[in-house]
Enzyme design. Structure first.
Site, short mmCIF file in Angstrom:
data_model
loop_
_atom_site.label_atom_id
_atom_site.label_comp_id
_atom_site.label_asym_id
_atom_site.label_seq_id
_atom_site.Cartn_x
_atom_site.Cartn_y
_atom_site.Cartn_z
N TRP A 1 32.34 48.18 71.07
CA TRP A 1 32.70 49.40 70.33
C TRP A 1 31.49 50.32 70.27
O TRP A 1 30.36 49.90 70.55
CB TRP A 1 33.17 49.05 68.91
CG TRP A 1 34.15 50.07 68.37
CD1 TRP A 1 33.95 51.00 67.41
CD2 TRP A 1 35.50 50.24 68.82
NE1 TRP A 1 35.09 51.74 67.21
CE2 TRP A 1 36.06 51.29 68.08
CE3 TRP A 1 36.28 49.61 69.78
CZ2 TRP A 1 37.37 51.74 68.25
CZ3 TRP A 1 37.59 50.05 69.96
CH2 TRP A 1 38.11 51.09 69.20
N ASP B 1 29.24 59.44 66.81
CA ASP B 1 29.89 60.46 65.98
C ASP B 1 31.20 59.94 65.41
O ASP B 1 31.62 58.81 65.70
CB ASP B 1 30.10 61.74 66.78
CG ASP B 1 31.12 61.57 67.90
OD1 ASP B 1 31.35 60.43 68.35
OD2 ASP B 1 31.70 62.59 68.34
N GLU C 1 33.59 58.45 67.69
CA GLU C 1 33.17 57.17 68.25
C GLU C 1 32.83 57.26 69.75
O GLU C 1 32.95 56.29 70.48
CB GLU C 1 34.24 56.10 68.04
CG GLU C 1 34.70 55.99 66.59
CD GLU C 1 35.66 54.86 66.33
OE1 GLU C 1 35.34 54.01 65.50
OE2 GLU C 1 36.73 54.85 66.97
N GLU C 2 32.38 58.43 70.19
CA GLU C 2 32.17 58.64 71.62
C GLU C 2 30.74 59.03 71.99
O GLU C 2 30.26 58.66 73.06
CB GLU C 2 33.12 59.75 72.12
CG GLU C 2 34.58 59.39 71.99
CD GLU C 2 35.52 60.56 72.26
OE1 GLU C 2 36.71 60.32 72.47
OE2 GLU C 2 35.04 61.73 72.24
N GLU D 1 48.91 60.61 64.80
CA GLU D 1 47.54 61.09 64.99
C GLU D 1 47.54 62.46 65.66
O GLU D 1 46.80 63.37 65.28
CB GLU D 1 46.76 60.10 65.84
CG GLU D 1 45.32 60.49 66.11
CD GLU D 1 44.61 59.45 66.97
OE1 GLU D 1 43.68 58.80 66.45
OE2 GLU D 1 44.98 59.29 68.16
#
Length: 602
Positions: A167, A223, A226-227, A451
């Protein structure tokens, strides 16, 4: 004498006047009057739509949030008490986990509802959240233990055990958002004579997060999407807020010795926050790395999550009505006008569907419900402050934003008694409603919020029943109703002339180059600095650039301060590399602040 009509009622008053005294519009040759009545009809229709949507969607969104909280939530089967699942979706994508960020944002909303008296039934649920997060803090995970970095772990299994898969970690916004939610609750408890519980039970949990922020804020982080692993505006801003609130709480319960350290690092973060500003074309660069344009919902979310109704339109803390926040909002929104099919034909002064960032490809790179709600919420927050202060100010920085609504506007301060103030606030209220109306248009009849909704036709997609989507709807609706959270001390904060960190000082640099390429080619920036390394680029010590503003290609990186940098641009076409002509480009980074380089391919 002119009478003052509050911004929320001005639209109705003007439209009612016109429709009462000029019913036969066709008899008039004044195009202005015809246009005004047409605008009234459109505005009233949209306002009515949004009124209806907020009325019907509010209880659905609240139920959606509660359904995703264990152990009794209807869609949270298997979740421990107080654990928030991101979504019940288990495939494409699998969101049946609990994220510290999402959980904290959701419970900050619920704590605000409870402490304001909006929902007095939430006390037991909040206490479950406190207990769950206290347990999660202590779980050893791939980021470390509670004392060796584990607080930066972004997500956990819903039974409070560690998620051990690959992750993007660490994500350092979680401790800040969690502590902010708990401090809000702690302040209410103190005001209601329950300081002992705060000191004995809450403070040890909060202090762990605050100490983590104090000691790690100047380290890179993934960030909120998550990238990107760099410095992130959202993360820096919420860390600053948490330390300010933490310092005040520490002082209130007799822990003033730790407040000194929190204040010192809060000052440093506030100084560092100013370096994200990109003055041309006027937006906050979301991340100092990542190879994208920097236009990102990250920044709009920042504005609403650091909103302090007592801070006015202060740009230092990026308040919603500050000139830089409004300029940033326009640049962000405009970046989506041409890339989504569902935005086709919408006027430049009207609301459009917005997503995370224009280069997004995740799940098809679609609009997000929470992004649409965030834009509306920032504008509603701005309207609240202007109404409280009885005026609004147009600066050179915010001029392009206000010009959307009045082409004859000039910089200056406009009192609430003036027609210009009424014209602007009425138009901005309608603009804000437009973003809610956009979300409403693509909300299914059962009110469930996914989402995303697809860029082509608005069909809900990606994770269904996203808890953050529901929470973002509720906070936007509250802002529309004029409701605000307690102040966190953002008013009047001074900015230090220099930022102090425990490591070598770095500064953000934006590279822009004008070059025409053909479809399928990539533009890459190669430099003599190791932290430009990107193994997907060619050569390896180079970074991919974004073509979002083609033929301008852009990227943002963090480089050592006061250092000479040599660089060239290269074009990669199916593995074939074309270098820019000699000589190397050369510049020296600044000691502080953002540097923007505008080059032309040679």
């Amino acid at each position: 004498m002119a009478s003052y009509v509050p911004y929320g009622n001005y639209k109705d008053s003007v439209c009612s006047f016109l429709q009462t005294f000029f019913p036969q519009v066709i008899m008039w040759r004044s195009l202005r009057l015809v246009s005004a009545l047409g605008l009234c009809a459109s505005t009233l229709s949209q306002s009515s739509t949004v009124d209806s949507y907020t009325s019907t969607e509010s209880p659905i969104a609240k139920a959606g949030v509660l359904a995703n909280i264990g152990p009794h939530g209807a869609k949270s089967s298997g979740a421990y008490p107080g654990v928030v699942i991101a979504s019940p979706s288990t495939t494409d994508p699998d969101y049946l986990y609990t994220w510290v960020r999402d959980s904290s944002l959701v419970f900050k909303m619920l704590i605000d509802q409870y402490t304001s008296g909006q929902d007095t039934t939430l006390r037991a649920l909040i206490d479950d959240f406190i207990a769950a997060e206290a347990n999660i803090q202590q779980v050893t995970n791939p980021s470390g233990t509670v004392s060796t970095g584990g607080l930066g772990e972004p997500k956990f299994n819903i039974n409070e055990t560690a998620f051990t898969g690959a992750w993007g970690r660490p994500q350092r916004d979680g401790p800040a958002l969690r502590s902010t939610a708990m401090i809000t609750y702690a302040n209410w408890l103190i005001a209601n004579k329950n300081e002992t519980y705060v000191s004995d039970s809450l403070w040890p949990i909060i202090k762990l997060d605050l100490d983590y922020i104090m000691n790690n804020w100047n380290e890179t982080t993934f960030d909120l999407w998550e990238e990107v692993n760099s410095s992130s505006f959202f993360t820096s801003a919420v860390q600053h807020r948490a330390l300010r609130q933490g310092s005040a709480l520490a002082t209130a319960i007799g822990q003033s010795s730790v407040a000194i350290g929190y204040n010192t690092q809060a000052d440093n973060i506030l100084c560092f926050l100013q370096s994200y500003w990109n003055p041309s074309p006027g937006f906050m660069t979301a991340n100092t790395g990542g190879g994208r344009s920097g236009r990102d919902a990250n920044t709009v979310l920042t504005s609403i999550h650091v909103f302090d109704v007592e801070a006015g339109c202060n740009g230092v803390t990026f308040q919603p009505c500050s000139d830089i926040a409004l300029s940033n909002l326009k640049v962000y929104v405009d970046s989506f006008r041409e890339i989504y099919g569902i935005n086709t034909g919408i006027r430049a002064d009207q609301a459009v569907a917005t997503g995370r960032y224009p280069e997004d490809v995740y799940q098809g790179g679609n609009p997000w419900y929470l992004a649409s709600f965030a834009v509306a919420e920032q504008l509603y927050d701005a309207l609240i402050v202007w109404s409280n202060e009885g005026s609004l100010t147009v600066t050179d920085v915010s001029f392009p934003f206000f010009q959307q609504f009045d082409t004859s506007i000039t910089p200056g301060t406009y009192q609430s008694s003036t027609p210009t103030y009424s014209t602007l606030t009425t138009a901005i209220k309608n603009f804000a409603d437009g973003f809610v109306a956009m979300a409403a248009k693509y909300t299914p009849s059962n009110g469930e919020l996914a989402e995303q909704y697809t860029r082509s036709d608005g069909t809900p997609t990606s994770a269904l029943d996203l808890t953050w989507s529901y929470a973002s709807a509720l906070t936007a609706f509250n802002a529309r109703a004029g409701k605000t959270s307690a102040s966190w001390g953002a008013a009047g904060l001074p900015v230090s002339p220099a930022c102090s960190t425990s490591k070598a000082l770095t500064v953000p640099v934006v590279f822009n180059v004008n070059v025409t390429t053909v479809l399928g080619r990539e533009l890459i920036d190669a430099a003599n600095v190791t932290n430009l390394f990107n193994s997907t680029a060619s050569p390896p010590n180079a970074i991919l650039m974004s073509s979002a503003d083609y033929p301008i290609w852009s990227t943002a990186v963090t480089l050592p301060a006061n250092t000479q940098i040599q660089y060239k641009y290269i074009i990669v076409d199916n593995g074939d590399v074309t270098w820019e002509a000699d000589p190397n480009n050369v510049f020296t980074t600044s000691m502080s602040g953002i540097t923007t380089l505008n080059d032309v391919w040679r």
